[in-house]
Design an enzyme around this catalytic site. Structure first.
Site, mmCIF file in Angstrom:
data_model
loop_
_atom_site.group_PDB
_atom_site.id
_atom_site.type_symbol
_atom_site.label_atom_id
_atom_site.label_comp_id
_atom_site.label_asym_id
_atom_site.label_seq_id
_atom_site.Cartn_x
_atom_site.Cartn_y
_atom_site.Cartn_z
ATOM 1 N N GLY A 31 -86.592 -12.239 -22.906
ATOM 2 C CA GLY A 31 -86.292 -13.530 -23.521
ATOM 3 C C GLY A 31 -84.997 -14.135 -23.023
ATOM 4 N N ARG A 62 -83.990 1.844 -20.297
ATOM 5 C CA ARG A 62 -82.851 1.180 -20.951
ATOM 6 C C ARG A 62 -81.741 2.174 -21.318
ATOM 7 N NH1 ARG A 62 -86.338 -3.044 -24.692
ATOM 8 N NH2 ARG A 62 -86.402 -4.729 -23.159
ATOM 9 N N GLY A 106 -91.517 -8.936 -18.310
ATOM 10 C CA GLY A 106 -92.251 -7.675 -18.356
ATOM 11 C C GLY A 106 -93.332 -7.535 -17.305
ATOM 12 N N LYS A 110 -99.701 -19.988 -19.909
ATOM 13 C CA LYS A 110 -99.613 -21.322 -20.498
ATOM 14 C C LYS A 110 -98.395 -22.108 -20.019
ATOM 15 C CE LYS A 110 -102.022 -20.231 -24.831
ATOM 16 N NZ LYS A 110 -101.920 -20.263 -26.304
#
Length: 401
Positions: A378, A44, A355, A202
């Protein structure tokens, strides 16, 4: 989506002599050896360099800030400081990068051609709730605000949103602009067929993504525990595999929405099973219809992998979020590896994020064959959900005047 690009301002000479405030994403992992912080992975920081270098080369006085970790506002701790980041920036830029504490009210100087790092912005009271007074103080420090932190683009905070409302000029840095362009190319005007891979443990965590993509994509490849729930919805046995039986109805609705558009959710025809979730568990390939009561599905089978790879190789656009099996275990990585290599071979424009997806890309060495690798976890997922990110919204609004 129209927005002002920092690169254009620099090319036009509009950053010369100006105070430029860059919101970067410098939230890097740290390890502590005898209390001394050490950066363990600096991707980053390196990704932030083009925006900073662009500003310096344009003759601007440059301020950079970022969050780091999850500090408590107004309560700094030794592990919250950006000091290690300042040191790494100075090495990469080959010039001093002083760290400025308590910077919100000004009181520090930075000249054209110089760069300073402003201490962890999440230490400022009111940052996370986008306090207007704090945002106005930040905006008063600069002539141009540059948002270059896609990883925070889904958060409306003082240093990402509020400052963009009040700064004289608000624009997108090169990293954020590249993300906006790549996402737009993949989802707004994609080359067809558009194929999405959505995998994870999920359905519940990615249900809105699946529902949104069901209205857009030509093929929706599901993997991991998500695929198990879809197999249940298709009437197949899954043994003791991870799944969410209470979401079978939602899975069926996604499949039906796809079918109604002439699109499809390809269901695995074969799988790799084991008696337990362990790296050294014996792996057995079975037809999807033959999964036993004591079997645990840990990967797609070779037949399914080849069929999906063929879809990817003939795609026009690929969106990838999540490995399709337990790729960390060698016995259960074949599916993810096969799809990764198919994406690498494909002439499609591909965009990947998340990720685990980035870890798979690194493991199989295909970084250079993926069209665009998203830096935001996100934020990337929220875009796939069909949401307009706060950062995109405010920059577009400012561009309209």
């Amino acid at each position: 989506m129209e927005f002002i690009r920092f690169a254009d301002l620099c090319a036009q000479g509009q950053a010369q002599g100006k105070r430029v405030f860059i919101r970067a994403d410098l939230n890097v992992p740290l390890a502590f050896d005898d209390g001394v912080a050490r950066i363990t992975e600096d991707t980053r920081i390196r990704a932030s360099i083009p925006a900073i270098r662009m500003a310096l080369d344009a003759g601007a006085a440059v301020m950079v800030t970022s969050h780091l970790g999850r500090p408590t506002e107004g309560q700094p701790k030794p592990e919250d400081t950006l000091a290690p980041v300042a040191q790494r920036l100075s090495e990469l830029l080959q010039q001093p990068v002083p760290l400025i504490q308590r910077w919100v009210d000004g009181g520090f100087s930075v000249a054209p051609g110089q760069v300073v790092l402003l201490e962890n912005c999440r230490l400022n009271k009111g940052e996370k709730k986008n306090n207007p007074e704090l945002a106005r103080k930040m905006a008063a420090l600069c002539d141009i605000f540059v948002h270059d932190a896609f990883g925070t683009a889904h958060r409306a905070e003082a240093s990402t949103y509020g400052i963009a409302e009040y700064a004289p000029v608000a624009c997108a840095g090169p990293l954020l602009a590249a993300e906006i362009d790549a996402i737009g190319r993949a989802l707004e005007q994609p080359a067809r067929p558009l194929v999405a891979i959505v995998a994870g443990s999920k359905v519940s965590t990615k249900l809105t993504i699946l529902q949104s993509l069901a209205q857009k994509v030509d093929r929706l490849i599901v993997g991991g525990g998500i695929a198990n729930t879809f197999m249940l919805a298709a009437g197949l046995p899954i043994g003791k595999s991870l799944a969410e039986p209470d979401l079978v109805g939602e899975a069926k609705a996604v499949m039906e929405a796809m079918r109604a558009r002439g699109a499809e959710v390809p269901i695995p025809t074969d799988v790799v099973v084991a008696p337990e979730f362990k790296a050294d568990a014996p792996a057995t390939v079975k037809a999807a219809a033959d999964v036993g009561a004591d079997d645990m599905i840990l990967d797609i089978g070779p037949q399914t992998a080849q069929a999906l790879a063929a879809m990817l190789e003939t795609a026009g656009t690929i969106v990838w979020n999540g490995p399709v099996g337990v790729f960390e275990f060698p016995a259960f990585e074949h599916g993810t590896k096969t799809l990764a290599q198919a994406i690498a071979r494909s002439k499609a424009f591909s965009i990947a994020g998340g990720g685990d997806t980035l870890a798979a890309i690194a493991k199989y060495g295909i970084e250079d064959q993926v069209g665009y690798i998203s830096t935001g976890g996100g934020a990337f997922l929220e875009v796939l959900e069909g949401k307009t990110l706060p950062a995109f919204e405010i920059l577009a609004r400012r561009a309209r005047g």
